[in-house]
Motif scaffolding. Structure first.
Motif, PDB file in Angstrom:
ATOM      1  N   HIS A  16       0.821  -1.205   0.000  1.00  0.00           N
ATOM      2  CA  HIS A  16       0.000   0.000   0.000  1.00  0.00           C
ATOM      3  C   HIS A  16       0.859   1.261   0.000  1.00  0.00           C
ATOM      4  O   HIS A  16       2.039   1.221   0.313  1.00  0.00           O
ATOM      5  N   ASP A  17       0.235   2.354  -0.305  1.00  0.00           N
ATOM      6  CA  ASP A  17       0.891   3.658  -0.290  1.00  0.00           C
ATOM      7  C   ASP A  17       1.220   4.037   1.158  1.00  0.00           C
ATOM      8  O   ASP A  17       0.388   3.857   2.050  1.00  0.00           O
ATOM      9  N   ARG A  20      -1.276   5.802   3.486  1.00  0.00           N
ATOM     10  CA  ARG A  20      -2.375   5.043   4.086  1.00  0.00           C
ATOM     11  C   ARG A  20      -2.118   4.679   5.551  1.00  0.00           C
ATOM     12  O   ARG A  20      -3.048   4.589   6.350  1.00  0.00           O
ATOM     13  N   CYS A  21      -0.867   4.471   5.909  1.00  0.00           N
ATOM     14  CA  CYS A  21      -0.551   4.068   7.285  1.00  0.00           C
ATOM     15  C   CYS A  21       0.217   5.141   8.055  1.00  0.00           C
ATOM     16  O   CYS A  21       0.739   4.864   9.140  1.00  0.00           O
ATOM     17  N   CYS A  26       2.975   0.045  11.254  1.00  0.00           N
ATOM     18  CA  CYS A  26       2.915  -0.693   9.985  1.00  0.00           C
ATOM     19  C   CYS A  26       4.209  -1.489   9.878  1.00  0.00           C
ATOM     20  O   CYS A  26       5.298  -0.913   9.993  1.00  0.00           O
TER      21      CYS A  26
END
Length: 92
Positions: A16-17, A20-21, A26
């Protein structure tokens, strides 16, 4: 833009980009300071998709940062040699 991570044994994993987190734990973009953080990461697509850390003995242990965001019961169960246990001197 998503990150691309090389996998052990060849291949790549598109993640994911990082936006996003942002600001969250993460296992790829925002690892905590756990004692396994320097161990190589291994994506386990063969077991439903989760991140492991491979200890110096070659054993896979679930990445604590990946476990922190999952709600699947039993995700932390694994064949273990004790390397993933928190050290006595490690901060909580």
């Amino acid at each position: 833009m998503a990150d691309v991570i090389a996998l052990l044994g060849g291949g790549i994993l598109q993640t994911h980009d990082p936006v996003r987190c942002a600001g969250q734990v993460c296992c790829i973009h925002n690892s905590t300071a756990h004692h396994m953080v320097a161990w190589p990461q291994v994506w386990r697509s063969d077991w439903g998709g989760f991140m492991e850390r491979q200890c110096p003995h070659g054993i896979g242990h679930p990445d604590p940062d990946d476990l922190a965001v999952r709600t699947v019961e039993g995700m932390g169960v694994h064949g273990c040699d004790g390397c993933c246990r928190k050290r006595k001197d490690e901060a909580p």
